[in-house]
Design a protein around this motif. Structure first.
Motif, PDB file in Angstrom:
ATOM      1  N   ALA A 178       2.105  21.603  11.154  1.00 17.94           N
ATOM      2  CA  ALA A 178       3.217  21.431  12.104  1.00 17.94           C
ATOM      3  C   ALA A 178       4.461  22.151  11.622  1.00 17.94           C
ATOM      4  O   ALA A 178       5.583  21.736  11.868  1.00 17.94           O
ATOM      5  CB  ALA A 178       3.516  19.945  12.334  1.00 17.94           C
ATOM      6  N   HIS A 179       4.243  23.254  10.899  1.00 16.17           N
ATOM      7  CA  HIS A 179       5.344  24.080  10.384  1.00 16.17           C
ATOM      8  C   HIS A 179       6.226  23.311   9.408  1.00 16.17           C
ATOM      9  O   HIS A 179       7.410  23.630   9.253  1.00 16.17           O
ATOM     10  CB  HIS A 179       6.175  24.653  11.531  1.00 16.17           C
ATOM     11  CG  HIS A 179       5.346  25.387  12.545  1.00 16.17           C
ATOM     12  ND1 HIS A 179       4.683  26.551  12.261  1.00 16.17           N
ATOM     13  CD2 HIS A 179       5.047  25.094  13.837  1.00 16.17           C
ATOM     14  CE1 HIS A 179       4.031  26.966  13.324  1.00 16.17           C
ATOM     15  NE2 HIS A 179       4.218  26.101  14.288  1.00 16.17           N
ATOM     16  N   VAL A 180       5.667  22.302   8.751  1.00 14.86           N
ATOM     17  CA  VAL A 180       6.380  21.576   7.698  1.00 14.86           C
ATOM     18  C   VAL A 180       5.927  22.133   6.354  1.00 14.86           C
ATOM     19  O   VAL A 180       4.739  22.195   6.065  1.00 14.86           O
ATOM     20  CB  VAL A 180       6.097  20.060   7.763  1.00 14.86           C
ATOM     21  CG1 VAL A 180       6.740  19.350   6.577  1.00 14.86           C
ATOM     22  CG2 VAL A 180       6.584  19.481   9.070  1.00 14.86           C
ATOM     23  N   ASP A 181       6.854  22.556   5.533  1.00 10.92           N
ATOM     24  CA  ASP A 181       6.542  23.020   4.186  1.00 10.92           C
ATOM     25  C   ASP A 181       7.263  22.103   3.211  1.00 10.92           C
ATOM     26  O   ASP A 181       8.464  22.258   2.962  1.00 10.92           O
ATOM     27  CB  ASP A 181       6.991  24.463   3.986  1.00 10.92           C
ATOM     28  CG  ASP A 181       6.594  25.007   2.610  1.00 10.92           C
ATOM     29  OD1 ASP A 181       6.041  24.222   1.802  1.00 10.92           O
ATOM     30  OD2 ASP A 181       6.839  26.194   2.345  1.00 10.92           O
ATOM     31  N   PRO A 182       6.560  21.125   2.637  1.00 10.67           N
ATOM     32  CA  PRO A 182       7.230  20.176   1.741  1.00 10.67           C
ATOM     33  C   PRO A 182       7.790  20.830   0.487  1.00 10.67           C
ATOM     34  O   PRO A 182       8.636  20.240  -0.188  1.00 10.67           O
ATOM     35  CB  PRO A 182       6.127  19.169   1.395  1.00 10.67           C
ATOM     36  CG  PRO A 182       4.853  19.924   1.613  1.00 10.67           C
ATOM     37  CD  PRO A 182       5.125  20.854   2.754  1.00 10.67           C
ATOM     38  N   LEU A 183       7.332  22.039   0.170  1.00 12.47           N
ATOM     39  CA  LEU A 183       7.807  22.733  -1.026  1.00 12.47           C
ATOM     40  C   LEU A 183       8.687  23.929  -0.672  1.00 12.47           C
ATOM     41  O   LEU A 183       8.926  24.806  -1.515  1.00 12.47           O
ATOM     42  CB  LEU A 183       6.621  23.200  -1.880  1.00 12.47           C
ATOM     43  CG  LEU A 183       5.576  22.149  -2.255  1.00 12.47           C
ATOM     44  CD1 LEU A 183       4.557  22.729  -3.218  1.00 12.47           C
ATOM     45  CD2 LEU A 183       6.225  20.908  -2.833  1.00 12.47           C
ATOM     46  N   GLY A 184       9.173  23.959   0.554  1.00 12.70           N
ATOM     47  CA  GLY A 184       9.962  25.094   1.008  1.00 12.70           C
ATOM     48  C   GLY A 184      11.151  25.397   0.114  1.00 12.70           C
ATOM     49  O   GLY A 184      11.474  26.568  -0.139  1.00 12.70           O
ATOM     50  N   ALA A 185      11.805  24.363  -0.400  1.00 14.36           N
ATOM     51  CA  ALA A 185      12.991  24.568  -1.238  1.00 14.36           C
ATOM     52  C   ALA A 185      12.646  25.173  -2.596  1.00 14.36           C
ATOM     53  O   ALA A 185      13.531  25.679  -3.292  1.00 14.36           O
ATOM     54  CB  ALA A 185      13.717  23.241  -1.436  1.00 14.36           C
ATOM     55  N   LEU A 186      11.362  25.122  -2.963  1.00 18.93           N
ATOM     56  CA  LEU A 186      10.953  25.617  -4.277  1.00 18.93           C
ATOM     57  C   LEU A 186      10.417  27.037  -4.231  1.00 18.93           C
ATOM     58  O   LEU A 186      10.240  27.665  -5.277  1.00 18.93           O
ATOM     59  CB  LEU A 186       9.861  24.701  -4.860  1.00 18.93           C
ATOM     60  CG  LEU A 186      10.182  23.215  -4.982  1.00 18.93           C
ATOM     61  CD1 LEU A 186       8.979  22.467  -5.519  1.00 18.93           C
ATOM     62  CD2 LEU A 186      11.392  22.998  -5.879  1.00 18.93           C
TER      63      LEU A 186
END
Length: 370
Positions: A13-21
């Motif tokens: 669903a276009h969620v990247d839980p590690l996007g900030a990393l």
């Protein structure tokens, strides 16, 4: 995999839980794992255990990749870039499992191989009364010819199954390269239950046995006491408590967390333990507090048992979002229960597709007309 309207399926669903990393010089993948891929055939809707000398008809049936594919799929559906090293059978089952993982789930199989003349391992699982009975068949894959396989890729984490009395060189290599090692363990057939025999435990960031395993390894009669004792050996000990939920101890800080299980109607528990680990890995890599990691792991496992098919029962973010929206709309929800999962509000978009998405089907493929 393609939806009926022609769009690619996307459980994240276009969620990247590690996007900030994420950074250009980041590791090659988020999670590395290796193991055996099975073809799982799951029968559901049985009134009870099959009786000797009789024929039982199941109300439902599903086929899906199984074994280590359960974990790989669960991780990939939560948005983690997952690399799997495994042998695949040189048959229709192996071809189906490869395509389902690579094309359907975007699992990186660049370190996997198809073994000529080797047939895929198969597990038949029968789900009834909230439990399951399994029958499996397979042979160990022959070693690769020529040069030894490359070292594991650079990764943020690796998931391993510890074997009593046995070391796996890749675990130590991954840990020394900076990967966090998450490990579970199977039943000790030797009956020794010697914690010292789990040689690779020294490399683990988190150890996640079930209550019975934890108590046997620590010689305790309480799973919470077992978790505290295990936390003397690993940074984080997590003990799953079945219908009671899970309990975790941070060995460095002494922090503890306990989350009750979410009450759901269980259709098929196949792969639920793998989904739990995948949820905990996701929260850990994202830097969430211990209680949030535990709650999320339990939630993903609860969502998975409401579907059948092992790996393809794993939820994606769209399904997590749909659950969160639905429970907030229930007028009789306990406010304290809702607060336990309030951390997800900032993570989740509005559900973008109907729930559920792709699941196991009775056969691995139909002939195309024309």
């Amino acid at each position: 995999m393609i939806t009926p309207n022609g769009d690619p399926l996307d459980h994240t669903a276009h969620v990247d839980p590690l996007g900030a990393l994420r950074a250009p010089d980041g590791p090659e993948c988020d999670v590395y794992l290796t193991g055996t891929v099975f073809l799982d055939i799951v029968f559901t809707g049985l009134a009870g255990a099959p009786v000797r000398g009789t024929e039982s008809w199941a109300g439902g049936m599903g086929s899906s990749p199984g074994g280590i594919a359960n974990m790989a799929t669960a991780l990939a559906r939560l948005g983690l870039r997952t690399c799997l090293s495994a042998a695949f059978g040189d048959d229709h089952y192996g071809e189906y499992c490869w395509d389902a993982l690579q094309q359907g789930e975007s699992v990186d199989l660049s370190r996997s191989r198809t073994v000529p003349g080797w047939h895929s391992p198969v597990t038949v699982s029968m789900a009834y009364e909230g439990e399951r009975t399994m029958v499996s068949h397979g042979h160990e894959a022959p070693p690769p010819e020529g040069a030894l396989p490359d070292c594991p890729p650079g990764s943020r984490a690796a998931v391993a199954a510890l074997t009593p009395g046995r070391r796996e060189e890749w675990i130590a290599h991954s840990a020394r390269a900076g990967a966090k090692i998450f490990a579970d363990v199977g039943w000790d057939e030797t009956g020794r239950w010697d914690l010292a025999g789990l040689a690779d435990l020294e490399y683990c960031e988190a150890f996640l046995p079930n209550a019975e395993e934890a108590m046997r390894y620590t010689r305790t009669d309480c799973p919470r006491a077992a978790a505290r004792k295990l936390a003397e050996r690993v940074p984080v000990a997590v003990v799953t408590l079945g219908a009671e939920g899970a309990y975790a101890v941070d060995g460095a800080t002494g922090e503890t967390a306990e989350v009750p299980a979410i009450a759901v109607e269980t259709l098929d528990p196949t792969g639920a333990g793998d989904v739990f680990v995948a949820g905990f890995v996701t929260g850990t890599l994202a830097g969430w507090p211990l209680a949030d990691r535990l709650a999320f792991a339990g939630l993903t496992a609860a969502l998975s048992v409401q579907e059948f098919g092992g790996s393809l029962s794993a939820p994606g973010w769209s399904e997590v979002a749909a659950w969160w929206e639905s429970v907030q709309d229930c007028p009789d929800q306990d406010p304290a229960e809702l607060r336990r999962y309030a951390f997800m509000t900032d993570l989740l978009p509005a559900p973008i597709r109907p729930w559920p998405l792709r699941r196991a089907v009775p056969t691995i493929g139909f002939r195309r007309a024309g």
